[in-house]
Design a protein around this motif. Structure first.
Motif, mmCIF file in Angstrom:
data_model
loop_
_atom_site.group_PDB
_atom_site.id
_atom_site.type_symbol
_atom_site.label_atom_id
_atom_site.label_comp_id
_atom_site.label_asym_id
_atom_site.label_seq_id
_atom_site.Cartn_x
_atom_site.Cartn_y
_atom_site.Cartn_z
ATOM 1 N N GLU A 194 0.808 -1.215 0.000
ATOM 2 C CA GLU A 194 0.000 0.000 0.000
ATOM 3 C C GLU A 194 0.847 1.275 0.000
ATOM 4 O OE1 GLU A 194 -0.871 0.686 4.792
ATOM 5 O OE2 GLU A 194 -2.300 -0.438 3.578
ATOM 6 N N SER A 195 2.156 1.130 -0.109
ATOM 7 C CA SER A 195 3.050 2.283 0.000
ATOM 8 C C SER A 195 3.391 2.892 -1.358
ATOM 9 C CB SER A 195 4.350 1.879 0.700
ATOM 10 O OG SER A 195 4.111 1.518 2.040
ATOM 11 N N ASP A 196 3.621 4.196 -1.350
ATOM 12 C CA ASP A 196 4.155 4.889 -2.521
ATOM 13 C C ASP A 196 5.665 4.742 -2.586
ATOM 14 O OD1 ASP A 196 1.767 5.934 -3.531
ATOM 15 O OD2 ASP A 196 1.828 7.639 -2.165
ATOM 16 N N PHE A 197 6.301 4.720 -1.425
ATOM 17 C CA PHE A 197 7.759 4.632 -1.343
ATOM 18 C C PHE A 197 8.138 3.579 -0.317
ATOM 19 C CE2 PHE A 197 6.704 8.953 -2.541
ATOM 20 C CZ PHE A 197 7.543 9.193 -3.611
ATOM 21 N N VAL A 198 9.111 2.763 -0.653
ATOM 22 C CA VAL A 198 9.705 1.820 0.290
ATOM 23 C C VAL A 198 11.180 2.195 0.419
ATOM 24 C CG1 VAL A 198 10.297 -0.576 0.762
ATOM 25 C CG2 VAL A 198 8.082 -0.024 -0.277
ATOM 26 N N VAL A 199 11.560 2.665 1.589
ATOM 27 C CA VAL A 199 12.938 3.076 1.836
ATOM 28 C C VAL A 199 13.633 1.950 2.590
ATOM 29 C CG1 VAL A 199 14.458 4.792 2.883
ATOM 30 C CG2 VAL A 199 12.228 5.488 1.949
ATOM 31 N N ASP A 221 3.677 -3.838 -6.651
ATOM 32 C CA ASP A 221 3.295 -3.219 -7.920
ATOM 33 C C ASP A 221 4.398 -2.267 -8.372
ATOM 34 O OD1 ASP A 221 2.151 -1.936 -10.071
ATOM 35 O OD2 ASP A 221 0.178 -1.725 -9.121
ATOM 36 N N VAL A 222 5.156 -2.677 -9.368
ATOM 37 C CA VAL A 222 6.279 -1.860 -9.846
ATOM 38 C C VAL A 222 5.802 -0.618 -10.591
ATOM 39 C CG1 VAL A 222 7.848 -3.831 -9.976
ATOM 40 C CG2 VAL A 222 6.480 -3.210 -11.979
ATOM 41 N N GLU A 223 4.510 -0.537 -10.896
ATOM 42 C CA GLU A 223 3.979 0.618 -11.615
ATOM 43 C C GLU A 223 3.671 1.787 -10.687
ATOM 44 O OE1 GLU A 223 3.769 0.844 -14.869
ATOM 45 O OE2 GLU A 223 4.551 -1.201 -15.111
ATOM 46 N N LYS A 224 3.499 1.528 -9.402
ATOM 47 C CA LYS A 224 3.045 2.617 -8.522
ATOM 48 C C LYS A 224 3.943 2.863 -7.312
ATOM 49 C CE LYS A 224 -0.052 -0.266 -5.670
ATOM 50 N NZ LYS A 224 -1.437 -0.552 -5.292
ATOM 51 N N THR A 225 4.911 1.983 -7.053
ATOM 52 C CA THR A 225 5.729 2.119 -5.851
ATOM 53 C C THR A 225 7.203 2.213 -6.211
ATOM 54 O OG1 THR A 225 4.117 0.803 -4.595
ATOM 55 C CG2 THR A 225 6.273 1.126 -3.587
ATOM 56 N N GLU A 226 7.878 3.158 -5.581
ATOM 57 C CA GLU A 226 9.301 3.361 -5.799
ATOM 58 C C GLU A 226 10.088 2.822 -4.605
ATOM 59 O OE1 GLU A 226 12.457 7.024 -6.678
ATOM 60 O OE2 GLU A 226 10.295 7.394 -6.586
ATOM 61 N N ILE A 227 11.262 2.260 -4.880
ATOM 62 C CA ILE A 227 12.135 1.745 -3.825
ATOM 63 C C ILE A 227 13.384 2.612 -3.755
ATOM 64 C CG2 ILE A 227 13.449 -0.241 -2.983
ATOM 65 C CD1 ILE A 227 11.599 -2.044 -4.612
ATOM 66 N N ILE A 228 13.743 3.037 -2.553
ATOM 67 C CA ILE A 228 14.986 3.776 -2.339
ATOM 68 C C ILE A 228 15.892 2.919 -1.472
ATOM 69 C CG2 ILE A 228 16.084 5.825 -1.342
ATOM 70 C CD1 ILE A 228 12.439 6.011 -2.297
#
Length: 283
Positions: A194-199, A221-228
């Motif tokens: 459910e996250s927009d960003f995963v740090v 979902d690689v279309e809506k969530t970014e990983i840092i």
């Protein structure tokens, strides 16, 4: 600990818990002289002395930045931790002076037992538990060291089996095949989805945790969530490559962040309107 008393297991886990506990309650004698972390009174102005209990400066700065006016984690932050330490709890305890650890845990949804998904957006998920002890179904407030805590530690390390049975560690190994551990993984998975960003801070995605990591990122979902990925420059790209063995496409939505002085907070947290109902950021 397992539902059935296992003396050898209990002794090992209690010893690990005690070692980690003492590592965190030691006096920080270098607080005022450490060249890398000078006084920092702008973050914690009420520190009594250079002998205050050790708190990692990154936690101090991070929570000083995000806590709301009631010193509670805001609803669009979640934390998933592999660490056994209680740095999160200790820092929240500082900002909520006078509250017991159990009260702080309830406020910020830190589950130590009976893991379940909550309707509250913010949650602190300790995949491996915490280096606290429990006695008589009560979590011992281990952020302070007193005679009562000393008695608990003596029982936890006792040669007497009857004393040993009085105390249990709140450390939970993620590889244990127990229902509550599986539930813990499922909660973490929902929070990541459910996250927009995963740090990801300093985690190397080691092979021996592969199945757990697959469970955590299942349905990502690689279309809506970014990983840092926040890690040293020498390691960060290797960590990003490791993501592909968890789920195809993850490395393509990951970007590096190599400044290690403070925990990374996505810029959108500061620039997007707080009334917009932002989706969660998971750390």
């Amino acid at each position: 600990m397992p539902h059935r008393f296992n003396e050898e297991y209990t002794r090992i886990v209690n010893l690990i818990t005690a070692i980690l506990y003492f590592k965190q309650i030691k006096k920080n004698q270098s607080f005022q002289t450490n060249e890398y972390f000078p006084k920092r009174t702008y973050i914690l102005p009420n520190r009594k002395s250079n002998e205050d209990l050790l708190i990692d400066s990154r936690y101090e700065a991070f929570f000083a930045a995000i806590l709301d006016e009631n010193c509670i984690v805001p609803p669009n932050f979640n934390f998933i931790s592999w660490n056994y330490d209680f740095q999160i709890e200790k820092t929240l305890h500082y900002y909520n002076d006078g509250y017991r650890i159990t009260e702080i845990a309830n406020q910020n949804m830190i589950n130590y037992n009976n893991f379940k998904l909550t309707n509250k957006s913010s949650q602190v998920i300790k995949l491996n538990g915490t280096s606290f002890f429990m006695s008589n179904s009560e979590i011992i407030d281990s952020t302070n060291y007193d005679m009562y805590t000393q008695g608990i530690l003596i029982d936890a390390l006792s040669d007497d089996t009857n004393n040993l049975k009085k105390v249990s560690s709140l450390i939970k190994f993620a590889w244990e095949n127990e229902t509550e551990i599986k539930n813990h993984h499922a909660i973490a998975n929902e929070k990541i989805k459910e996250s927009d960003f995963v740090v990801v801070v300093g985690y190397s995605f080691p092979i021996f945790n592969r199945q757990v990591d697959i469970d955590l990122f299942k349905g990502f979902d690689v279309e809506k969530t970014e990983i840092i990925i926040q890690a040293p420059e020498s390691d960060v790209h290797q960590y990003i490559e490791q993501l592909e063995s968890i789920q195809s496409g993850l490395s393509k939505v990951a970007r590096p962040f190599t400044n290690l002085e403070q925990f990374y907070i996505p810029h959108e947290y500061w620039t997007e309107p707080k009334t917009k109902g932002n989706r969660a950021r998971t750390f």
